[in-house]
Design a protein around this motif. Structure first.
Motif, mmCIF file in Angstrom:
data_model
loop_
_atom_site.group_PDB
_atom_site.id
_atom_site.type_symbol
_atom_site.label_atom_id
_atom_site.label_comp_id
_atom_site.label_asym_id
_atom_site.label_seq_id
_atom_site.Cartn_x
_atom_site.Cartn_y
_atom_site.Cartn_z
ATOM 1 N N MET A 142 8.431 6.623 23.138
ATOM 2 C CA MET A 142 8.713 5.343 23.732
ATOM 3 C C MET A 142 9.924 4.736 23.034
ATOM 4 O O MET A 142 10.967 5.341 23.011
ATOM 5 C CB MET A 142 7.500 4.430 23.629
ATOM 6 N N LYS A 143 9.771 3.577 22.408
ATOM 7 C CA LYS A 143 10.951 2.959 21.816
ATOM 8 C C LYS A 143 10.804 2.804 20.308
ATOM 9 O O LYS A 143 9.750 2.450 19.795
ATOM 10 C CB LYS A 143 11.246 1.615 22.468
ATOM 11 N N GLU A 144 11.895 3.095 19.644
ATOM 12 C CA GLU A 144 11.960 2.925 18.206
ATOM 13 C C GLU A 144 12.473 1.519 17.922
ATOM 14 O O GLU A 144 13.133 0.902 18.752
ATOM 15 C CB GLU A 144 12.900 3.953 17.589
ATOM 16 N N LEU A 145 12.188 1.022 16.734
ATOM 17 C CA LEU A 145 12.658 -0.284 16.316
ATOM 18 C C LEU A 145 13.403 -0.110 15.007
ATOM 19 O O LEU A 145 12.899 0.535 14.085
ATOM 20 C CB LEU A 145 11.465 -1.227 16.117
ATOM 21 N N HIS A 146 14.612 -0.649 14.946
ATOM 22 C CA HIS A 146 15.345 -0.649 13.681
ATOM 23 C C HIS A 146 16.087 -1.966 13.556
ATOM 24 O O HIS A 146 16.919 -2.299 14.396
ATOM 25 C CB HIS A 146 16.333 0.512 13.578
ATOM 26 N N ILE A 147 15.739 -2.703 12.516
ATOM 27 C CA ILE A 147 16.429 -3.946 12.192
ATOM 28 C C ILE A 147 16.999 -3.763 10.794
ATOM 29 O O ILE A 147 16.247 -3.544 9.834
ATOM 30 C CB ILE A 147 15.472 -5.150 12.243
ATOM 31 N N GLN A 148 18.316 -3.795 10.713
ATOM 32 C CA GLN A 148 19.003 -3.633 9.433
ATOM 33 C C GLN A 148 18.666 -4.800 8.517
ATOM 34 O O GLN A 148 18.681 -5.953 8.944
ATOM 35 C CB GLN A 148 20.518 -3.582 9.666
ATOM 36 N N GLY A 149 18.349 -4.505 7.281
ATOM 37 C CA GLY A 149 18.053 -5.552 6.319
ATOM 38 C C GLY A 149 19.313 -6.293 5.909
ATOM 39 O O GLY A 149 20.417 -5.748 5.965
ATOM 40 N N GLY A 150 19.147 -7.531 5.516
ATOM 41 C CA GLY A 150 20.265 -8.342 5.049
ATOM 42 C C GLY A 150 19.890 -9.035 3.753
ATOM 43 O O GLY A 150 18.864 -8.736 3.147
ATOM 44 N N ASN A 151 20.700 -10.001 3.355
ATOM 45 C CA ASN A 151 20.420 -10.730 2.111
ATOM 46 C C ASN A 151 19.096 -11.466 2.181
ATOM 47 O O ASN A 151 18.386 -11.567 1.193
ATOM 48 C CB ASN A 151 21.537 -11.729 1.809
ATOM 49 N N THR A 165 16.806 -11.004 4.921
ATOM 50 C CA THR A 165 15.906 -10.386 5.902
ATOM 51 C C THR A 165 15.550 -8.963 5.491
ATOM 52 O O THR A 165 16.382 -8.231 4.949
ATOM 53 C CB THR A 165 16.550 -10.347 7.303
ATOM 54 N N PRO A 166 14.317 -8.563 5.747
ATOM 55 C CA PRO A 166 13.899 -7.208 5.380
ATOM 56 C C PRO A 166 14.421 -6.170 6.377
ATOM 57 O O PRO A 166 14.702 -6.488 7.536
ATOM 58 C CB PRO A 166 12.375 -7.284 5.442
ATOM 59 N N GLU A 167 14.538 -4.956 5.903
ATOM 60 C CA GLU A 167 14.790 -3.825 6.802
ATOM 61 C C GLU A 167 13.465 -3.505 7.474
ATOM 62 O O GLU A 167 12.419 -3.463 6.811
ATOM 63 C CB GLU A 167 15.284 -2.611 6.026
ATOM 64 N N ILE A 168 13.505 -3.296 8.783
ATOM 65 C CA ILE A 168 12.280 -3.005 9.530
ATOM 66 C C ILE A 168 12.494 -1.778 10.391
ATOM 67 O O ILE A 168 13.483 -1.679 11.114
ATOM 68 C CB ILE A 168 11.858 -4.216 10.387
ATOM 69 N N GLN A 169 11.556 -0.844 10.294
ATOM 70 C CA GLN A 169 11.579 0.390 11.079
ATOM 71 C C GLN A 169 10.253 0.535 11.818
ATOM 72 O O GLN A 169 9.197 0.471 11.187
ATOM 73 C CB GLN A 169 11.737 1.615 10.166
ATOM 74 N N GLY A 170 10.332 0.701 13.113
ATOM 75 C CA GLY A 170 9.145 0.998 13.897
ATOM 76 C C GLY A 170 9.288 2.397 14.470
ATOM 77 O O GLY A 170 10.196 2.649 15.247
ATOM 78 N N ASP A 171 8.445 3.301 14.049
ATOM 79 C CA ASP A 171 8.466 4.686 14.518
ATOM 80 C C ASP A 171 7.310 4.866 15.501
ATOM 81 O O ASP A 171 6.158 5.024 15.103
ATOM 82 C CB ASP A 171 8.329 5.633 13.322
ATOM 83 N N TRP A 172 7.638 4.823 16.775
ATOM 84 C CA TRP A 172 6.638 4.873 17.843
ATOM 85 C C TRP A 172 5.844 6.169 17.806
ATOM 86 O O TRP A 172 4.615 6.167 17.930
ATOM 87 C CB TRP A 172 7.337 4.700 19.186
ATOM 88 N N GLU A 173 6.521 7.280 17.625
ATOM 89 C CA GLU A 173 5.848 8.587 17.649
ATOM 90 C C GLU A 173 4.870 8.755 16.495
ATOM 91 O O GLU A 173 3.789 9.294 16.672
ATOM 92 C CB GLU A 173 6.876 9.726 17.638
ATOM 93 N N ARG A 174 5.250 8.308 15.316
ATOM 94 C CA ARG A 174 4.383 8.435 14.134
ATOM 95 C C ARG A 174 3.386 7.285 14.022
ATOM 96 O O ARG A 174 2.438 7.366 13.250
ATOM 97 C CB ARG A 174 5.225 8.484 12.856
ATOM 98 N N GLY A 175 3.630 6.193 14.770
ATOM 99 C CA GLY A 175 2.739 5.038 14.687
ATOM 100 C C GLY A 175 2.867 4.286 13.383
ATOM 101 O O GLY A 175 1.874 3.824 12.823
ATOM 102 N N VAL A 176 4.110 4.156 12.905
ATOM 103 C CA VAL A 176 4.361 3.512 11.623
ATOM 104 C C VAL A 176 5.313 2.339 11.817
ATOM 105 O O VAL A 176 6.351 2.467 12.454
ATOM 106 C CB VAL A 176 4.967 4.504 10.603
ATOM 107 N N LEU A 177 4.935 1.199 11.247
ATOM 108 C CA LEU A 177 5.803 0.034 11.183
ATOM 109 C C LEU A 177 6.044 -0.243 9.705
ATOM 110 O O LEU A 177 5.098 -0.505 8.958
ATOM 111 C CB LEU A 177 5.148 -1.173 11.863
#
Length: 127
Positions: free
Chosen positions: A1-10, A12-24
């Motif tokens: 489905m869809k992956e999520l990637h938000i680059q971290g900043g000063n 804000t946290p880095e966020i990764q959503g891996d749909w296939e593995r079921g990991v946020l």
């Protein structure tokens, strides 16, 4: 489905959503100017994932500092997880913290007290 990637900043946290593995996964500090806006995409991803086929969800957190509005957003995330767990979904949290930072452990412990799903707080020397 869809992956999520938000680059971290000063602030804000880095966020990764891996749909296939079921990991946020989230890593870093969280004190954005507008937490509701920042976490909106994360909450939408989580709602979409939990609305699917019932696969397990693993949250991997390495959050260092969170302001009050980020704590509120995290409470919303845990509420979604709690609801899914109550409906039979396998949900678990692994919150890694630097053992030299007791405040992070205390924050994670406060969250864990309100959750009935498996919630580990783990010392992470490499955080």
């Amino acid at each position: 489905m869809k992956e999520l990637h938000i680059q971290g900043g000063n602030s804000t946290p880095e966020i990764q959503g891996d749909w296939e593995r079921g990991v946020l996964a989230m890593r870093g500090d969280s004190y954005p100017e507008n937490s509701f806006e920042f976490f909106g995409e994360v909450i939408q991803w989580l709602e979409d994932y939990l609305g699917q086929d019932g696969r397990p969800l693993q949250l991997e957190l390495r959050l260092v500092y969170m302001n009050t509005s980020s704590v509120k957003a995290m409470m919303d995330i845990f509420d979604l997880c709690e609801d899914a767990f109550g409906k039979g979904r396998e949900v678990r949290v692994s919150w890694y913290y630097d053992p030299r930072n007791d405040r992070v452990f205390d924050l994670a412990e406060e969250f864990r007290e309100d959750c009935s799903f498996p919630f580990e707080i783990l010392a992470d020397g490499g955080a």
